[in-house]
Design a protein around this motif. Structure first.
Motif, PDB file in Angstrom:
ATOM      1  N   ILE A   1       0.854  -1.191   0.000  1.00 55.31           N
ATOM      2  CA  ILE A   1       0.000   0.000   0.000  1.00 55.31           C
ATOM      3  C   ILE A   1       0.889   1.240   0.000  1.00 55.31           C
ATOM      4  CG2 ILE A   1      -1.706   1.346   1.295  1.00 55.31           C
ATOM      5  CD1 ILE A   1      -2.834  -1.267   2.343  1.00 55.31           C
ATOM      6  N   ILE A   2       0.628   2.136  -0.933  1.00 56.64           N
ATOM      7  CA  ILE A   2       1.355   3.397  -1.010  1.00 56.64           C
ATOM      8  C   ILE A   2       0.564   4.450  -0.241  1.00 56.64           C
ATOM      9  CG2 ILE A   2       2.326   5.168  -2.515  1.00 56.64           C
ATOM     10  CD1 ILE A   2       3.625   2.388  -2.784  1.00 56.64           C
ATOM     11  N   VAL A   3       1.196   5.088   0.720  1.00 58.26           N
ATOM     12  CA  VAL A   3       0.555   6.183   1.460  1.00 58.26           C
ATOM     13  C   VAL A   3       1.020   7.495   0.831  1.00 58.26           C
ATOM     14  CG1 VAL A   3       0.246   7.309   3.689  1.00 58.26           C
ATOM     15  CG2 VAL A   3       0.457   4.816   3.568  1.00 58.26           C
ATOM     16  N   HIS A   4       0.092   8.200   0.212  1.00 52.19           N
ATOM     17  CA  HIS A   4       0.435   9.471  -0.430  1.00 52.19           C
ATOM     18  C   HIS A   4       0.833  10.474   0.650  1.00 52.19           C
ATOM     19  CE1 HIS A   4      -0.095  13.219  -2.755  1.00 52.19           C
ATOM     20  NE2 HIS A   4       0.218  12.450  -3.781  1.00 52.19           N
ATOM     21  N   PRO A   5       1.897  11.258   0.396  1.00 52.46           N
ATOM     22  CA  PRO A   5       2.402  12.136   1.460  1.00 52.46           C
ATOM     23  C   PRO A   5       1.477  13.285   1.853  1.00 52.46           C
ATOM     24  CG  PRO A   5       3.597  12.497  -0.593  1.00 52.46           C
ATOM     25  CD  PRO A   5       2.762  11.274  -0.794  1.00 52.46           C
ATOM     26  N   SER A   6       0.569  13.681   0.976  1.00 52.77           N
ATOM     27  CA  SER A   6      -0.327  14.773   1.340  1.00 52.77           C
ATOM     28  C   SER A   6      -1.319  14.300   2.394  1.00 52.77           C
ATOM     29  CB  SER A   6      -1.082  15.288   0.114  1.00 52.77           C
ATOM     30  OG  SER A   6      -2.029  16.265   0.501  1.00 52.77           O
ATOM     31  N   LYS A   7      -1.463  15.083   3.452  1.00 59.83           N
ATOM     32  CA  LYS A   7      -2.430  14.757   4.494  1.00 59.83           C
ATOM     33  C   LYS A   7      -3.805  15.350   4.197  1.00 59.83           C
ATOM     34  CE  LYS A   7       1.131  14.415   8.066  1.00 59.83           C
ATOM     35  NZ  LYS A   7       1.607  14.910   9.377  1.00 59.83           N
ATOM     36  N   GLN A   8      -3.912  16.014   3.078  1.00 61.42           N
ATOM     37  CA  GLN A   8      -5.178  16.638   2.688  1.00 61.42           C
ATOM     38  C   GLN A   8      -5.441  16.415   1.206  1.00 61.42           C
ATOM     39  OE1 GLN A   8      -3.883  19.814   4.892  1.00 61.42           O
ATOM     40  NE2 GLN A   8      -2.955  21.004   3.255  1.00 61.42           N
ATOM     41  N   GLY A   9      -5.455  15.124   0.859  1.00 62.65           N
ATOM     42  CA  GLY A   9      -5.644  14.740  -0.534  1.00 62.65           C
ATOM     43  C   GLY A   9      -6.910  15.291  -1.169  1.00 62.65           C
ATOM     44  N   PRO A  10      -8.080  15.209  -0.510  1.00 64.39           N
ATOM     45  CA  PRO A  10      -9.286  15.770  -1.131  1.00 64.39           C
ATOM     46  C   PRO A  10      -9.176  17.265  -1.411  1.00 64.39           C
ATOM     47  CG  PRO A  10      -9.898  14.205   0.574  1.00 64.39           C
ATOM     48  CD  PRO A  10      -8.409  14.388   0.673  1.00 64.39           C
ATOM     49  N   ALA A  11      -8.603  18.041  -0.485  1.00 57.44           N
ATOM     50  CA  ALA A  11      -8.457  19.479  -0.717  1.00 57.44           C
ATOM     51  C   ALA A  11      -7.533  19.747  -1.900  1.00 57.44           C
ATOM     52  CB  ALA A  11      -7.928  20.168   0.539  1.00 57.44           C
ATOM     53  N   LEU A  12      -6.445  18.958  -1.995  1.00 56.38           N
ATOM     54  CA  LEU A  12      -5.538  19.109  -3.128  1.00 56.38           C
ATOM     55  C   LEU A  12      -6.237  18.720  -4.424  1.00 56.38           C
ATOM     56  CD1 LEU A  12      -2.753  19.682  -4.317  1.00 56.38           C
ATOM     57  CD2 LEU A  12      -2.071  17.344  -3.672  1.00 56.38           C
ATOM     58  N   GLY A  13      -7.029  17.625  -4.369  1.00 55.60           N
ATOM     59  CA  GLY A  13      -7.785  17.226  -5.554  1.00 55.60           C
ATOM     60  C   GLY A  13      -8.766  18.297  -5.991  1.00 55.60           C
ATOM     61  N   ALA A  14      -9.442  18.921  -5.025  1.00 60.02           N
ATOM     62  CA  ALA A  14     -10.367  20.006  -5.358  1.00 60.02           C
ATOM     63  C   ALA A  14      -9.623  21.169  -6.013  1.00 60.02           C
ATOM     64  CB  ALA A  14     -11.090  20.473  -4.097  1.00 60.02           C
ATOM     65  N   ALA A  15      -8.446  21.485  -5.491  1.00 61.19           N
ATOM     66  CA  ALA A  15      -7.647  22.564  -6.077  1.00 61.19           C
ATOM     67  C   ALA A  15      -7.262  22.249  -7.522  1.00 61.19           C
ATOM     68  CB  ALA A  15      -6.405  22.806  -5.231  1.00 61.19           C
ATOM     69  N   ILE A  16      -6.902  20.992  -7.778  1.00 57.33           N
ATOM     70  CA  ILE A  16      -6.546  20.580  -9.147  1.00 57.33           C
ATOM     71  C   ILE A  16      -7.740  20.737 -10.082  1.00 57.33           C
ATOM     72  CG2 ILE A  16      -5.882  18.597 -10.570  1.00 57.33           C
ATOM     73  CD1 ILE A  16      -4.231  17.612  -8.122  1.00 57.33           C
ATOM     74  N   LEU A  17      -8.907  20.328  -9.630  1.00 60.26           N
ATOM     75  CA  LEU A  17     -10.100  20.461 -10.463  1.00 60.26           C
ATOM     76  C   LEU A  17     -10.440  21.933 -10.726  1.00 60.26           C
ATOM     77  CD1 LEU A  17     -12.217  17.633  -8.833  1.00 60.26           C
ATOM     78  CD2 LEU A  17     -11.173  17.595 -11.110  1.00 60.26           C
ATOM     79  N   GLY A  18     -10.195  22.786  -9.737  1.00 57.49           N
ATOM     80  CA  GLY A  18     -10.380  24.212  -9.953  1.00 57.49           C
ATOM     81  C   GLY A  18      -9.469  24.745 -11.039  1.00 57.49           C
ATOM     82  N   VAL A  19      -8.228  24.279 -11.045  1.00 56.06           N
ATOM     83  CA  VAL A  19      -7.278  24.693 -12.082  1.00 56.06           C
ATOM     84  C   VAL A  19      -7.763  24.259 -13.459  1.00 56.06           C
ATOM     85  CG1 VAL A  19      -4.963  24.218 -12.984  1.00 56.06           C
ATOM     86  CG2 VAL A  19      -5.266  24.811 -10.580  1.00 56.06           C
ATOM     87  N   LEU A  20      -8.324  23.051 -13.551  1.00 53.21           N
ATOM     88  CA  LEU A  20      -8.857  22.600 -14.837  1.00 53.21           C
ATOM     89  C   LEU A  20      -9.997  23.507 -15.299  1.00 53.21           C
ATOM     90  CD1 LEU A  20      -8.891  18.748 -14.208  1.00 53.21           C
ATOM     91  CD2 LEU A  20      -7.275  20.046 -15.624  1.00 53.21           C
ATOM     92  N   ALA A  21     -10.825  23.963 -14.340  1.00 57.58           N
ATOM     93  CA  ALA A  21     -11.928  24.864 -14.682  1.00 57.58           C
ATOM     94  C   ALA A  21     -11.415  26.210 -15.178  1.00 57.58           C
ATOM     95  CB  ALA A  21     -12.838  25.056 -13.469  1.00 57.58           C
ATOM     96  N   ALA A  22     -10.250  26.626 -14.706  1.00 51.69           N
ATOM     97  CA  ALA A  22      -9.676  27.906 -15.142  1.00 51.69           C
ATOM     98  C   ALA A  22      -9.201  27.852 -16.589  1.00 51.69           C
ATOM     99  CB  ALA A  22      -8.523  28.303 -14.223  1.00 51.69           C
TER     100      ALA A  22
END
Length: 540
Positions: free
Chosen positions: A458-479
């Protein structure tokens, strides 16, 4: 003056609080803040009225979402200093939903409905619609509704239409007064971008996974709804206006009113919402099919993208483009994980998990004969039955709290293995496992037990706030590419959350299975499945 580098804002609305995360286009964090909801989970009495709530109720106050997001964003902006925010992405718990007027005013904010419990937003974990859920499932089976196969042959207690039908059954005046029924994530994005109800942005993620919507067929037919209840015949046409947008599509620009609340300039592009757990997929740097992303928290939500749609018994949903474009997103879940752990800690009188975890780690696999069934909040996948109850077996006078705790951790792992086997047995490839969310970082023992039970790394992603980072990425796509420079979804994910990115600074942690423990767990898993069948039969 030199313009500051572009930043993306991700808003992650959880059960108790909202997080605001500001990252640059390499995923490096510039500001992060959390603001708790003033009323949290409303489970006992309605605010300001004293109205008592039934045991299965879980509500929220929509003012908390606006107030707390404003606090969190302003605090994150102070950390970031001079900020050039180019986009906003939003993830939200689901199915958290509410009735409103046509102008977006929640019914609970009207004087005549302040004391009406069915006028308040129902939190995702609201379990008041058990009978309505069963009626929907029975009718869909009797009519052989083809959409039911996309949800493993059964819809869940926490979904959209059971909650709508509950209100119609129990408070028809509230149902009649509602001009609009919608998900909380869609409501919040609607507040951000404004506009008439006819154009309000509805997410295909929430609609697909929680409201039986499909890109080809839409929602269930009016004939189905009419057979369910005559007044529901026109529910989609009359009470669900709006346009359906995929996460990452632009919902509009930030209005001046909400810009002032958040401390941002108006006009910033806002993405359509996404379910909080599903945002963990791009947030974990995963853009390819075949990787099971496990968002571990209060409950567990597992997402997997595949190239084909296949029927899977008990799956929470299969939605084309529901997580990432051009892929079929599979969702499964476990209803009580972090919640169950905390319930046990409180029940045995421990102030923290430190001693409990240390003593549980010292126990061998199998917790010295104690076996748990982790249905403390019902079973989501694969049984989709919120009425099921958990159990501990094998207790003796020599057992302590640490035996119970280890058995509960192992039960959670056994439940995960059951889900993985269901997917694989149905022909859905599962090749890799990534854990994200706060729980994998706070509870490494849990991740190790998961790896041992699965027999997989199992790989543990280093970000402790993956959903918030994912939301930020989706916002960038919307831009759009002119603002971000990203030519594809995969490029944005790789740059901001994957191996190509400049952050998070730490590297992923690879948790390897213990082969001897895995062999022990193979036998214990059989016992878990037998206990599940025994309890399921006994509770019918």
């Amino acid at each position: 003056m030199k313009r500051s580098q572009p930043l993306a804002l991700g808003l992650d609305f959880g059960t108790e609080s909202v997080r605001a995360l500001l990252v640059d286009l390499r995923g490096r964090e510039h500001g992060s803040a959390v603001a708790s909801y003033r009323h949290g989970q409303i489970t006992e009495t309605l605010p300001g009225t004293g109205t008592r709530l039934p045991a299965d109720f879980a509500l929220q106050d929509p003012d908390d979402w606006l107030r707390s997001s404003g606090q969190a964003v302003r605090k994150a902006l102070r950390q970031a200093g001079r900020a050039n925010v180019i986009s906003i992405g939003v993830d939200f718990t689901s199915c958290t939903m509410l009735p409103t007027l046509r102008n977006g005013t929640p019914l609970c904010q009207l004087a005549q409905f302040a004391g009406a419990k069915y006028a308040w937003p129902k939190l995702w974990k609201h379990h008041g619609a058990k009978g309505q859920t069963e009626r929907i499932n029975q009718l869909a089976r009797r009519r052989k509704e083809k959409w039911l196969d996309r949800y493993g042959g059964i819809i869940g207690l926490e979904w959209f239409f059971p909650k709508v039908l509950e209100t119609l059954d129990e408070a028809p005046d509230v149902y009649d007064a509602a001009d609009v029924w919608l998900e909380a994530g869609d409501w919040y994005v609607w507040q951000l971008v404004g506009g008439d109800a006819q154009c309000l942005p509805r997410s295909t993620c929430q609609a697909g996974y929680k409201a039986m919507w499909n890109r080809v067929d839409g929602y269930p037919s009016s004939a189905f709804f009419k057979a369910l209840h005559p007044k529901l015949a026109g529910v989609v046409r009359e009470k669900m206006p709006g346009r359906l947008l995929s996460p990452g599509q632009a919902a509009g620009g930030l209005t001046p009113v909400l810009a002032r609340r958040l401390g941002l300039p108006s006009g910033i592009p806002v993405s359509a919402a996404i379910i909080d757990a599903h945002a963990g997929v791009p947030g974990a740097g995963v853009a390819e099919p075949g990787t099971l992303v496990m968002v571990l928290g209060t409950s567990n939500c597992h997402m997997l993208n595949a190239r084909a749609e296949l029927p899977v018994p008990g799956v929470a949903g299969v939605v084309e483009g529901g997580i990432l474009p051009d892929l079929f997103g599979y969702e499964t879940g476990q209803a009580a994980v972090g919640d169950a752990f905390d319930w046990l800690r409180r029940t045995v009188g421990e102030r923290s998990f430190a001693d409990l975890t240390q003593r549980a780690r010292a126990l061998p696999p199998g917790a010295e004969g104690v076996l748990c069934m982790d249905w403390m909040n019902g079973c989501r996948t694969p049984l989709m039955d919120g009425s099921l109850r958990g159990a501990f077996t094998g207790l003796t006078l020599g057992c302590g709290p640490h035996h119970l705790y280890r058995a509960l951790l192992e039960a959670s792992a056994f439940g995960l293995r059951w889900i993985v086997e269901l997917l694989q047995d149905s022909g859905v490839p599962v090749r890799r496992f990534v854990a994200t969310g706060g729980l994998p970082h706070r509870n490494p023992l849990l991740v190790q037990i998961y790896a041992d039970v699965l027999g997989k790394t199992i790989i543990v992603h280093p970000s402790k706030q993956g959903p918030a980072l994912g939301a930020a990425i989706l916002g960038v796509l919307a831009a759009g590419p002119k603002s971000s420079g990203f030519s594809s979804v995969a490029a944005a994910i790789r740059a901001m959350a994957g191996a190509d990115g400049g952050a998070p600074a730490s590297k992923p942690v690879s948790v390897q299975p213990d082969r001897s423990a895995h062999q022990v767990y193979n036998g214990l898993y059989t016992g878990y499945r037998q206990l599940a069948e025994l309890l399921r039969t006994a509770q019918r």
